[in-house]
Design an enzyme around this catalytic site. Structure first.
Site, short mmCIF file in Angstrom:
data_model
loop_
_atom_site.label_atom_id
_atom_site.label_comp_id
_atom_site.label_asym_id
_atom_site.label_seq_id
_atom_site.Cartn_x
_atom_site.Cartn_y
_atom_site.Cartn_z
N ASP A 13 0.86 -1.19 0.00
CA ASP A 13 0.00 0.00 0.00
C ASP A 13 0.90 1.25 0.00
OD1 ASP A 13 -2.88 0.94 2.05
OD2 ASP A 13 -1.73 2.09 0.60
N ASP A 108 -3.55 2.14 -5.50
CA ASP A 108 -2.29 2.16 -4.73
C ASP A 108 -2.11 0.94 -3.83
OD1 ASP A 108 -3.92 2.70 -2.46
OD2 ASP A 108 -2.31 3.89 -1.58
N GLU A 109 -2.88 -0.11 -4.08
CA GLU A 109 -2.89 -1.20 -3.10
C GLU A 109 -3.15 -2.55 -3.78
OE1 GLU A 109 -5.78 -1.98 0.66
OE2 GLU A 109 -5.94 -0.08 -0.38
P1 TTP Z 1 -5.38 5.05 0.97
O1 TTP Z 1 -4.35 3.97 0.67
O2 TTP Z 1 -6.53 4.70 1.84
O3 TTP Z 1 -4.67 6.30 1.64
P2 TTP Z 1 -3.26 6.95 1.34
O4 TTP Z 1 -2.44 6.13 0.38
O5 TTP Z 1 -3.47 8.36 0.92
O6 TTP Z 1 -2.59 6.97 2.78
P3 TTP Z 1 -1.99 5.74 3.61
O7 TTP Z 1 -0.53 6.08 3.79
O8 TTP Z 1 -2.74 5.73 4.90
O9 TTP Z 1 -2.19 4.48 2.79
O10 TTP Z 1 -5.96 5.61 -0.39
C1 TTP Z 1 -5.18 5.73 -1.58
C2 TTP Z 1 -5.62 6.97 -2.35
O11 TTP Z 1 -7.02 6.91 -2.62
C3 TTP Z 1 -5.39 8.25 -1.59
O12 TTP Z 1 -4.07 8.77 -1.75
C4 TTP Z 1 -6.46 9.14 -2.15
C5 TTP Z 1 -7.58 8.21 -2.55
N1 TTP Z 1 -8.68 8.30 -1.55
C6 TTP Z 1 -9.77 9.15 -1.82
O13 TTP Z 1 -9.82 9.77 -2.88
N2 TTP Z 1 -10.77 9.28 -0.88
C7 TTP Z 1 -10.72 8.58 0.31
O14 TTP Z 1 -11.65 8.72 1.14
C8 TTP Z 1 -9.60 7.70 0.57
C9 TTP Z 1 -9.52 6.93 1.87
C10 TTP Z 1 -8.62 7.60 -0.39
MG MG Z 2 -2.24 4.05 0.63
#
Ligand code: TTP
Ligand code: MG
Length: 356
Positions: A13, A108-109
């Site tokens: 992730d 991203d995951e």
């Molecule tokens: P996530 O992997 O949930 O968050 P992140 O990568 O920004 O942070 P983390 O380090 O905690 O993993 O989500 C990936 C992307 O998806 C994030 O950068 C933006 C998008 N996203 C949204 O657009 N709305 C949302 O509510 C969430 C949770 C994520």
């Molecule tokens: Mg993330």
């Protein structure tokens, strides 16, 4: 590999994905609180923010105006999906260099099964390190990875040392690892189930392990077996490279129930904005069958209403909301909106593409 040998699963992730890409492209932002989303003037919400911003309590899906009150120096940048999609394509290609068994969860995951991989002398930990290094080198951002014998534990592990983390749960460490794990960390355990478990004085997996399966099923229905297994670190679900998404939705649970006659247009607008971003991200080439709304009331009863639609509009969601609310007295606990997709016969290649 014998059939009963433990599997090797990696969950990867990216760290604060959209924000990390923006900081990469403008290094003067390094160390400053940065978020990506709509502006406060548009009454928008944030998609995400970087770790310096999180120190102020800023979070994904928070109203931009609220985030700016928490962190007045927050730099809010507009969403640039094209850039994030390009980065994601490179990242997912890196995953597939190590194994064809990649189950993407979002841009991203992903889960990777590397049980039979010959890379890095077959060491899942070394593969995870290598993937992190390759992403940093090729995309210029950091990722966190979790290595474990199943998907549920691998996902928990990737979040354990975020950002830029690597956490490994070996098969022989599973029993010890889950012992103190809080019930809210379990997959599928949201606010309501957590509250119910706490009321029953079940706070950790070792508390849960003391409850017989029959009692858990009685209390939690189908979820009971999952709680029973997860509390013991068991998850037999396979990594599914070709999983087809049937629907996509976003929702908001209110910290306090809101009266049914509230003006919910702003909330619905926020949700609609989030939904459209998610559709663009995860299902840009999928055909939509209908749009639906779900409302959970203060007695936890759920009502849903759907309407045939090929392009979900905010006006239609507002109408669906009004149709439910006009005969209703109960206060609202949660509002969610979503779409169902037409089930098309797709080749695995097209499904992979539809995510990116
Ligand atoms: P996530 O992997 O949930 O968050 P992140 O990568 O920004 O942070 P983390 O380090 O905690 O993993 O989500 C990936 C992307 O998806 C994030 O950068 C933006 C998008 N996203 C949204 O657009 N709305 C949302 O509510 C969430 C949770 C994520
Ligand atoms: Mg993330």
């Amino acid at each position: 590999m014998p059939d009963n040998a433990p599997r090797k699963i990696i969950h990867v992730d990216m760290d604060c994905f959209y924000a990390a890409i923006e900081v990469r492209d403008n290094p003067t932002l390094t160390g400053k609180p940065v978020a990506v989303g709509g502006s406060a003037e548009e009454r928008s919400v944030l998609c995400t923010c970087n770790y310096p911003a999180r120190k102020f309590g800023v979070r994904s899906a928070m109203a931009t105006s609220h985030a700016l009150r928490l962190c007045p120096d927050l730099i809010v940048l507009p969403v640039n999906m094209k850039k994030y999609r390009e980065a994601a394509t490179i990242i997912h290609d890196i995953f597939r260099e190590f194994t064809p068994l990649v189950e993407p969860l979002s841009l991203d995951e992903a889960y990777l099964e590397v049980t039979d991989s010959k890379h890095c002398q077959g060491s899942a930990t070394l593969i995870a390190k290598e993937i992190k290094a390759r992403i940093r080198e090729s995309v210029g951002i950091t990722a966190s990875a979790g290595v474990a014998p199943n998907k549920f534990l691998a996902k928990i592990a990737s979040g354990w040392n975020k950002p830029n983390g690597l956490f490994v749960i070996c098969p022989q460490d599973v029993t010890h690892f889950v012992k103190d794990l809080k019930v809210e960390a379990l997959h599928g355990v949201g606010k309501v189930t957590t509250e119910k478990l706490h009321r029953l004085n079940l706070k950790t997996c070792s508390d849960l392990q003391k409850i017989p399966l029959s009692e858990l099923t009685e209390q939690f229905g189908k979820r009971g077996l999952q709680l029973y297994q997860q509390s013991r670190g068991i998850d037999n679900s396979p990594v599914e490279p070709n999983r087809i998404r049937k629907s996509l939705s976003v929702e908001r649970t209110f910290s306090e129930d809101i009266p049914i006659d509230s003006d919910c247009d702003i909330i619905l607008n926020h949700l609609h904005q989030m939904l459209m971003t998610r559709i663009k991200e995860h299902a840009a080439d999928r055909k939509i069958k209908n749009q639906y709304i779900k409302i959970k009331f203060n007695d936890f009863k759920l009502t849903t209403l759907e309407r045939t639609s090929h392009a979900p509009t905010i006006e239609e969601y507002i109408k669906l909301f009004q149709e439910i609310s006009q005969h209703e007295l109960r206060a609202i606990r949660l509002i969610g909106i979503g779409v169902h997709f037409i089930n098309e016969d797709k080749s695995p290649m097209r499904i992979q593409q539809s995510l990116l």
